[in-house]
Design an enzyme around this catalytic site. Sequence first.
Site, PDB file in Angstrom:
ATOM      1  N   TYR A 109       1.288  -0.689  -0.109  1.00  0.00           N
ATOM      2  CA  TYR A 109      -0.436  -0.304   0.053  1.00  0.00           C
ATOM      3  C   TYR A 109       1.188   1.225   0.091  1.00  0.00           C
ATOM      4  O   TYR A 109       0.737   2.189  -0.344  1.00  0.00           O
ATOM      5  CB  TYR A 109      -1.003  -0.119   0.946  1.00  0.00           C
ATOM      6  CG  TYR A 109      -1.289   1.267   1.139  1.00  0.00           C
ATOM      7  CD1 TYR A 109      -2.912   1.184   0.443  1.00  0.00           C
ATOM      8  CD2 TYR A 109      -1.894   2.100   2.182  1.00  0.00           C
ATOM      9  CE1 TYR A 109      -3.923   1.961  -0.046  1.00  0.00           C
ATOM     10  CE2 TYR A 109      -2.383   3.750   2.189  1.00  0.00           C
ATOM     11  CZ  TYR A 109      -3.801   3.351   1.320  1.00  0.00           C
ATOM     12  OH  TYR A 109      -4.239   5.122   1.741  1.00  0.00           O
TER      13      TYR A 109
ATOM     14  N   TYR B 158      17.403  34.497   1.375  1.00  0.00           N
ATOM     15  CA  TYR B 158      16.389  34.281   1.571  1.00  0.00           C
ATOM     16  C   TYR B 158      15.593  32.765   1.247  1.00  0.00           C
ATOM     17  O   TYR B 158      14.831  32.412   1.679  1.00  0.00           O
ATOM     18  CB  TYR B 158      15.778  35.111  -0.185  1.00  0.00           C
ATOM     19  CG  TYR B 158      14.813  34.853  -0.003  1.00  0.00           C
ATOM     20  CD1 TYR B 158      13.124  36.346  -0.029  1.00  0.00           C
ATOM     21  CD2 TYR B 158      13.586  33.844  -1.249  1.00  0.00           C
ATOM     22  CE1 TYR B 158      12.335  35.907  -0.284  1.00  0.00           C
ATOM     23  CE2 TYR B 158      12.265  33.922  -1.646  1.00  0.00           C
ATOM     24  CZ  TYR B 158      11.664  34.926  -1.002  1.00  0.00           C
ATOM     25  OH  TYR B 158      10.113  35.162  -0.909  1.00  0.00           O
TER      26      TYR B 158
END
Length: 523
Positions: A147, A414
């Site tokens: 899964y 940044y």
Amino acid sequence: MTKLAIITGAAGGIGQALLAEFAEAGHRLVAVDLPGSHVADLVSRFGDHHLSREVDLGDEAQIAAFWSWLDSQSDRVDILANNAALGPTMAPTLNTPLSDFRSTFQVNLYGPFAMAREAAKRMKPGGAIVNTASQAGVLGNPRRNAYAASKAALISMTKSLAAEWASKGIRVTAVAPGYIRTPMVAELERTGKADLSLVRQRVPLGRIGRPDEIAAMIGFLASPQARYITGSVVAVDGGWQAFNQPGHAHPPVAGTPAEELARPAARQGSRVVLITGAGRGIGAATARRFAQGGDILVLADREGAEARAAELGPQHLGMTVDLTDEAAVTGLFDTIRARFGRLDVLVNNAAVADHFRPAFDQTGADLSRTMEVNVTGAFLCARESLRLMPEGEGVIVNLGSINTFLPFAPRHAYGASKAAIDVLTRCLAAELGPEGRRVVTVAPGYIRTPGTGDLEAQGRIDTAAIRRRIPMGDMGRPEDIAEAVWFSASQKASYFSGAILYVDGGWTSFGNAGDASPGDFDL
């Protein structure tokens, strides 16, 4: 114009919620589920003009027959919600037959791929495909091999299809739910494979999610309001992935929380919303969006906030504030308390760019300038907002960046500041979830703002090269970010916390060499 929306796995918990979500949006439904699922009865509740088909999506011949049938019913496909899946068997690795492993991939990956391929052939620009992935595809869990691996594969395929089909105007995204109260989860509990009381203690919000909360995110991602979102995989897990320490994320919960069983009544009245950096660009667009929604705004910026508030109406407040000045910020919140008595939503949007200097030429002062505004100022506003948010309520939306995911050289400060914002969001979500408060990050890509225009005029960015690097071939608009922030702060996003939503035209989904697009078309 009415759109045609295909929903697979439509008889399940999330599937039925998707039927309701898309029906409410006015779309024509095509409900698909396994033979014997009685999906026709489910979709008939929404009107007799909707369609249904029983299909085993693990069988390619049945998928081909479905498309032949649909072509006889409609000449268009607008939305595909790839929601059908086989759940985890929870079998130990040594006891897992290869046939079970293969069948999981057949339904959870090959079926969605075939459905997406055929849907895309029939879609026009503006089409949207949303895949239902899982937090199991991101975080490891014992005894969920097939899964979890299939969901990880679906996440990767979401990004690669998004990059390939962006130039056709087709968007591909995914939602990664945490624990949701569906028949699948109920069966895990019934068979003793899941202890939901322990699950609730692992979720910062203290409860399992509802199917409608996943359907709402899928509905948003499929909508025109998400037109610049492609390749993004959004975790909707109540903050599960944001919690990273021993012990419980939430105190023990007695019984089943009411909010886990049914959607609370819609909030009445206006919210009080603080938006920083609201003088122009993304902040100004976000202010307009919240004002359109009937909220009362407090706009803060170094310049332009007062004029912006005046444009929106006399009920709004604009203030000139330096977010690096603690006294000025506490004064802002004192004013909010005196005038409105509370704060419901904080949008931490204020930020400055760095100086684009090589690292050898950067100083501590350069780093400090960027970090003080982009991170310290955001933290200060978050801290002070908590003093004004009503008990058990409140949403904080932090503006991140694609630099969080892929830092740019020489934009060291940044990128560092936006990485800090992402993890600040997670820390706050883990801490504040038990108090009923949500914290999320919305991460823009390149957006056409006055700030971007300034950088282009100074020769610091090459917009032609940037457009070629974006799968969708163009920069986004401030309104694209505003819509994402608006949705993230809404009641419909009530299980979205501690996670990041990229609004970047597919930037963070492209990992190939060369250009992502011709870069010569407009959105």
